[in-house]
Design a protein around this motif. Structure first.
Motif, PDB file in Angstrom:
ATOM      1  N   GLN A 174      23.584 -64.822  30.353  1.00  0.00           N
ATOM      2  CA  GLN A 174      23.952 -64.703  28.945  1.00  0.00           C
ATOM      3  C   GLN A 174      25.120 -65.630  28.606  1.00  0.00           C
ATOM      4  OE1 GLN A 174      22.468 -63.029  26.558  1.00  0.00           O
ATOM      5  NE2 GLN A 174      23.979 -63.433  24.953  1.00  0.00           N
ATOM      6  N   GLU A 175      26.100 -65.721  29.488  1.00  0.00           N
ATOM      7  CA  GLU A 175      27.251 -66.609  29.261  1.00  0.00           C
ATOM      8  C   GLU A 175      26.815 -68.072  29.255  1.00  0.00           C
ATOM      9  OE1 GLU A 175      30.307 -66.095  28.469  1.00  0.00           O
ATOM     10  OE2 GLU A 175      30.303 -63.919  28.570  1.00  0.00           O
ATOM     11  N   GLN A 177      23.838 -69.281  28.543  1.00  0.00           N
ATOM     12  CA  GLN A 177      23.056 -69.559  27.340  1.00  0.00           C
ATOM     13  C   GLN A 177      23.929 -69.583  26.088  1.00  0.00           C
ATOM     14  OE1 GLN A 177      19.804 -66.752  27.305  1.00  0.00           O
ATOM     15  NE2 GLN A 177      18.613 -67.919  28.791  1.00  0.00           N
ATOM     16  N   SER A 178      24.950 -68.734  26.056  1.00  0.00           N
ATOM     17  CA  SER A 178      25.818 -68.705  24.870  1.00  0.00           C
ATOM     18  C   SER A 178      26.648 -69.974  24.747  1.00  0.00           C
ATOM     19  CB  SER A 178      26.747 -67.484  24.927  1.00  0.00           C
ATOM     20  OG  SER A 178      27.684 -67.605  25.980  1.00  0.00           O
ATOM     21  N   GLN A 179      26.836 -70.694  25.858  1.00  0.00           N
ATOM     22  CA  GLN A 179      27.587 -71.948  25.825  1.00  0.00           C
ATOM     23  C   GLN A 179      26.695 -73.144  25.492  1.00  0.00           C
ATOM     24  OE1 GLN A 179      30.983 -71.997  26.145  1.00  0.00           O
ATOM     25  NE2 GLN A 179      30.686 -69.762  26.149  1.00  0.00           N
ATOM     26  N   ARG A 181      24.313 -74.707  22.858  1.00  0.00           N
ATOM     27  CA  ARG A 181      24.010 -74.562  21.440  1.00  0.00           C
ATOM     28  C   ARG A 181      22.512 -74.475  21.190  1.00  0.00           C
ATOM     29  NH1 ARG A 181      25.928 -72.091  17.236  1.00  0.00           N
ATOM     30  NH2 ARG A 181      25.618 -73.185  15.246  1.00  0.00           N
ATOM     31  N   SER A 184      21.525 -70.871  21.667  1.00  0.00           N
ATOM     32  CA  SER A 184      22.075 -70.053  20.579  1.00  0.00           C
ATOM     33  C   SER A 184      21.292 -70.244  19.288  1.00  0.00           C
ATOM     34  CB  SER A 184      23.545 -70.397  20.359  1.00  0.00           C
ATOM     35  OG  SER A 184      24.315 -70.122  21.519  1.00  0.00           O
ATOM     36  N   ARG A 221      21.321 -59.604  24.049  1.00  0.00           N
ATOM     37  CA  ARG A 221      21.275 -60.802  23.216  1.00  0.00           C
ATOM     38  C   ARG A 221      22.179 -60.611  22.001  1.00  0.00           C
ATOM     39  NH1 ARG A 221      18.087 -64.993  25.701  1.00  0.00           N
ATOM     40  NH2 ARG A 221      16.170 -64.044  26.495  1.00  0.00           N
ATOM     41  N   ASP A 222      22.822 -61.680  21.586  1.00  0.00           N
ATOM     42  CA  ASP A 222      23.705 -61.613  20.422  1.00  0.00           C
ATOM     43  C   ASP A 222      22.967 -62.113  19.187  1.00  0.00           C
ATOM     44  OD1 ASP A 222      25.797 -61.414  18.672  1.00  0.00           O
ATOM     45  OD2 ASP A 222      26.904 -63.123  19.463  1.00  0.00           O
ATOM     46  N   ASP A 225      25.420 -62.785  16.054  1.00  0.00           N
ATOM     47  CA  ASP A 225      26.233 -64.010  16.074  1.00  0.00           C
ATOM     48  C   ASP A 225      27.523 -63.843  15.278  1.00  0.00           C
ATOM     49  OD1 ASP A 225      26.703 -66.705  16.840  1.00  0.00           O
ATOM     50  OD2 ASP A 225      26.020 -67.401  14.883  1.00  0.00           O
ATOM     51  N   GLN A 283      17.106 -63.042  30.180  1.00  0.00           N
ATOM     52  CA  GLN A 283      17.983 -64.213  30.220  1.00  0.00           C
ATOM     53  C   GLN A 283      17.921 -64.919  31.577  1.00  0.00           C
ATOM     54  OE1 GLN A 283      18.836 -61.075  29.210  1.00  0.00           O
ATOM     55  NE2 GLN A 283      20.656 -61.094  27.890  1.00  0.00           N
TER      56      GLN A 283
END
Length: 338
Positions: A174-175, A177-179, A181, A184, A221-222, A225, A283
């Motif tokens: 998750q970290e 993928q969140s980095q 773009r 995201s 999952r976020d 956002d 993820q």
């Protein structure tokens, strides 16, 4: 060769099967399928416009979702009183054609088919911790048997260390993928703000605004956002990780992915019939290196197709699906019938 069925009863059964198929789960509720009815046959095709270009480059998750819709098709035809005759990947020259299904001999609907059929539109994906109510070991054993009937293996991770490893890998994925773009933006494409009328993606009321922590915690999952979307949840309720399970197959082919989807949906429908829900954590499986670690270190060489938590949820949001007219293509009636 089985004699072709014709007539209004067959047409009604095929339409009911297409409606049922659309209620299958899919990553981010992308609904990556299309159906066509021609005569006494319904075909299932992959809709590649709905594939995750970044997270699902191979199309594995897309085919798992389509496999789940195929299982719904089969169940709906059995519920209508027909033995489904299925051909999987019937034409090598048409790779997007995943399966064709025809109604075969008349049959009496058995009790278990009725049980699963009743859950097709009732089943929901969970996106938070579960209540403190445990899932009975007998039910977990039954779910493993359901997966086995479709050629997959559902393994409940009993080792606390194994659960912690999967939670840590999920958090790491998750970290990562969140980095990125690209990841995201892909998630945001399928996130639905409050009041959205779209019938795909993840609505804002499909997850809590704030989640009570579980131990160990599995990253979610976020979809919001940072917008503060999500439904109000009762924070006084106990939050449990639930039972962690991994769905695996011996092969990692397109046919294996379709089998995994059918096994997954059979597990989910059976669980739903007994009050249990599933939360998915894909993820790590979207990052090839982490998926390979899980395969070698935790799955004895079997290919992991889904990581999930199973538990008892006390609140579920309504589901959303596209209209049948958006997913179903039919042959035009003959001139004499116009």
């Amino acid at each position: 060769m089985t004699k072709a069925h014709t007539g209004p009863e067959i047409a009604e059964a095929l339409h009911a099967a297409a409606e049922a198929a659309a209620w299958a789960p899919s990553v981010h509720n992308t609904q990556p399928w299309a159906f066509a009815v021609s005569g006494d046959e319904i075909s299932l095709r992959a809709d590649t416009d709905r594939r995750l270009r970044v997270g699902d480059e191979s199309g594995r998750e897309m085919l798992i979702g389509c496999g789940a819709s195929l299982l719904n098709t089969r169940i709906a035809l059995r519920a209508a009183g027909y033995e489904p005759l299925v051909r999987v990947l019937p034409d090598p020259d048409r790779p997007l054609l995943l399966a064709t299904v025809r109604p075969g001999p008349r049959i009496a609907m058995d009790e278990h088919t009725a049980l699963l059929h009743a859950e097709i539109e009732r089943r929901r994906t969970h996106r938070a911790g579960f209540s403190g109510l445990p899932v009975a070991d007998e039910l977990l054993e039954d779910l493993a048997a359901q997966a086995e009937t479709e050629g997959a293996v559902l393994t409940v991770v009993r080792s606390p260390a194994g659960v912690r490893v999967l939670a840590a890998l999920t958090a790491a994925a998750q970290e990562i993928q969140s980095q990125d773009r690209r990841f995201s933006l892909e998630v945001l494409r399928w996130a639905r703000p409050p009041g959205s009328t779209r019938a795909d993606g993840v609505p804002a009321d499909a997850y809590p605004r704030e989640t009570a922590p579980t131990e160990p915690g599995f990253a979610q999952r976020d979809y919001a956002d940072g917008h503060g979307w999500g439904r109000e949840a009762d924070q006084s309720l106990a939050a449990s990780t639930g039972a962690v399970a991994v769905l695996t197959t011996s092969d990692d082919t397109r046919q294996a992915w379709l089998s995994a989807g059918q096994a997954l949906q059979r597990v989910l429908l059976h669980a739903s019939a007994y009050g249990a829900s599933a939360a998915f954590h894909t993820q790590t499986l979207e990052l090839p290196l982490l998926r390979e670690v899980i395969r070698q270190e935790l799955c004895s060489g079997e290919h992991p197709q889904m990581i999930m938590r199973l538990g008892i949820a006390l609140d579920e949001a309504p589901g959303v699906r596209r209209a049948l007219s958006d997913t179903l293509e039919e042959d035009p009636p003959p001139e004499s019938a116009r």
